[in-house]
Design a protein around this motif. Sequence first.
Motif, PDB file in Angstrom:
ATOM      1  N   ALA A  74       0.925  -1.192  -0.069  1.00  0.00           N
ATOM      2  CA  ALA A  74       0.009  -0.196   0.100  1.00  0.00           C
ATOM      3  C   ALA A  74       1.044   1.469  -0.020  1.00  0.00           C
ATOM      4  O   ALA A  74       0.507   2.324  -0.461  1.00  0.00           O
ATOM      5  CB  ALA A  74      -0.915   0.027   1.114  1.00  0.00           C
ATOM      6  N   LYS A  75       2.128   1.038   0.549  1.00  0.00           N
ATOM      7  CA  LYS A  75       2.918   2.272   0.581  1.00  0.00           C
ATOM      8  C   LYS A  75       4.151   2.180  -0.327  1.00  0.00           C
ATOM      9  O   LYS A  75       4.976   3.018  -0.273  1.00  0.00           O
ATOM     10  CB  LYS A  75       3.467   2.449   2.054  1.00  0.00           C
ATOM     11  CG  LYS A  75       2.207   2.848   3.138  1.00  0.00           C
ATOM     12  CD  LYS A  75       2.850   3.073   4.458  1.00  0.00           C
ATOM     13  CE  LYS A  75       1.475   3.427   5.240  1.00  0.00           C
ATOM     14  NZ  LYS A  75       2.086   3.759   6.763  1.00  0.00           N
ATOM     15  N   ASN A  76       4.029   1.190  -1.169  1.00  0.00           N
ATOM     16  CA  ASN A  76       5.397   0.885  -2.128  1.00  0.00           C
ATOM     17  C   ASN A  76       6.696   0.991  -1.184  1.00  0.00           C
ATOM     18  O   ASN A  76       7.633   1.571  -1.768  1.00  0.00           O
ATOM     19  CB  ASN A  76       5.341   1.941  -3.265  1.00  0.00           C
ATOM     20  CG  ASN A  76       4.252   1.819  -4.183  1.00  0.00           C
ATOM     21  OD1 ASN A  76       3.478   0.771  -4.055  1.00  0.00           O
ATOM     22  ND2 ASN A  76       4.235   2.530  -5.235  1.00  0.00           N
ATOM     23  N   THR A  77       6.738   0.363  -0.218  1.00  0.00           N
ATOM     24  CA  THR A  77       7.854   0.578   0.856  1.00  0.00           C
ATOM     25  C   THR A  77       8.420  -1.108   1.159  1.00  0.00           C
ATOM     26  O   THR A  77       7.340  -1.976   1.377  1.00  0.00           O
ATOM     27  CB  THR A  77       7.714   1.277   1.991  1.00  0.00           C
ATOM     28  OG1 THR A  77       7.123   2.598   1.513  1.00  0.00           O
ATOM     29  CG2 THR A  77       8.824   1.191   2.978  1.00  0.00           C
ATOM     30  N   VAL A  78       9.587  -1.306   1.270  1.00  0.00           N
ATOM     31  CA  VAL A  78      10.201  -2.599   1.696  1.00  0.00           C
ATOM     32  C   VAL A  78      11.067  -2.231   2.953  1.00  0.00           C
ATOM     33  O   VAL A  78      11.784  -0.974   2.961  1.00  0.00           O
ATOM     34  CB  VAL A  78      11.067  -3.239   0.720  1.00  0.00           C
ATOM     35  CG1 VAL A  78      12.235  -2.474   0.140  1.00  0.00           C
ATOM     36  CG2 VAL A  78      11.385  -4.498   1.110  1.00  0.00           C
ATOM     37  N   HIS A  79      10.889  -2.920   3.673  1.00  0.00           N
ATOM     38  CA  HIS A  79      11.928  -2.830   5.094  1.00  0.00           C
ATOM     39  C   HIS A  79      12.872  -4.045   5.383  1.00  0.00           C
ATOM     40  O   HIS A  79      12.581  -5.174   5.002  1.00  0.00           O
ATOM     41  CB  HIS A  79      10.796  -2.782   6.329  1.00  0.00           C
ATOM     42  CG  HIS A  79       9.838  -1.669   6.271  1.00  0.00           C
ATOM     43  ND1 HIS A  79       9.971  -0.434   6.336  1.00  0.00           N
ATOM     44  CD2 HIS A  79       8.219  -1.753   5.964  1.00  0.00           C
ATOM     45  CE1 HIS A  79       8.821   0.234   6.201  1.00  0.00           C
ATOM     46  NE2 HIS A  79       8.011  -0.428   5.800  1.00  0.00           N
ATOM     47  N   LEU A  80      13.752  -3.569   6.036  1.00  0.00           N
ATOM     48  CA  LEU A  80      14.757  -4.552   6.663  1.00  0.00           C
ATOM     49  C   LEU A  80      14.948  -4.459   8.042  1.00  0.00           C
ATOM     50  O   LEU A  80      15.714  -3.365   8.547  1.00  0.00           O
ATOM     51  CB  LEU A  80      16.213  -4.558   5.702  1.00  0.00           C
ATOM     52  CG  LEU A  80      17.080  -5.784   6.044  1.00  0.00           C
ATOM     53  CD1 LEU A  80      16.520  -6.883   5.663  1.00  0.00           C
ATOM     54  CD2 LEU A  80      18.458  -5.485   5.605  1.00  0.00           C
ATOM     55  N   GLN A  81      14.273  -5.048   8.681  1.00  0.00           N
ATOM     56  CA  GLN A  81      14.571  -5.335  10.280  1.00  0.00           C
ATOM     57  C   GLN A  81      15.792  -6.121  10.611  1.00  0.00           C
ATOM     58  O   GLN A  81      15.850  -7.146  10.186  1.00  0.00           O
ATOM     59  CB  GLN A  81      13.363  -5.701  11.050  1.00  0.00           C
ATOM     60  CG  GLN A  81      13.598  -5.996  12.488  1.00  0.00           C
ATOM     61  CD  GLN A  81      13.584  -4.623  13.253  1.00  0.00           C
ATOM     62  OE1 GLN A  81      12.659  -3.665  12.844  1.00  0.00           O
ATOM     63  NE2 GLN A  81      14.478  -4.326  14.188  1.00  0.00           N
TER      64      GLN A  81
END
Length: 117
Positions: A74-81
């Motif tokens: 929905a936010k066109n975002t990828v995360h790396l925790q």
Amino acid sequence: QVQLVESGGGLVQPGGSLRLSCAASGIAFSIYEMGWYRQAPGKQRELVATISSGGSTNYADSVKGRFTISEDNAKNTVHLQMNSLKPEDTAVYYCNAENPFTTTWYWGQGTQVTVSS
């Protein structure tokens, strides 16, 4: 115009955590395979983690169990925790987007992660 903008890097002590984010624009985010790569000084760029459009994930052996990749379509975002960080995780981390149909790759500008006491 395709843009991948990373954020969230910084200096952290060994054992600490950081969360990197990559905001994508100019691509059909939902069909792309997204990934994180890193490059330490004097070393080649290496894969850290990827996530497919279907949600399948892949990790380098060196980060399995410590890092988690996720995406928000929905936010066109990828995360790396990144948890339990080690000095050897120090590198510039790059966001990557690959179109699986054309094999076109895009890169972000990179964000520095330094793990040091």
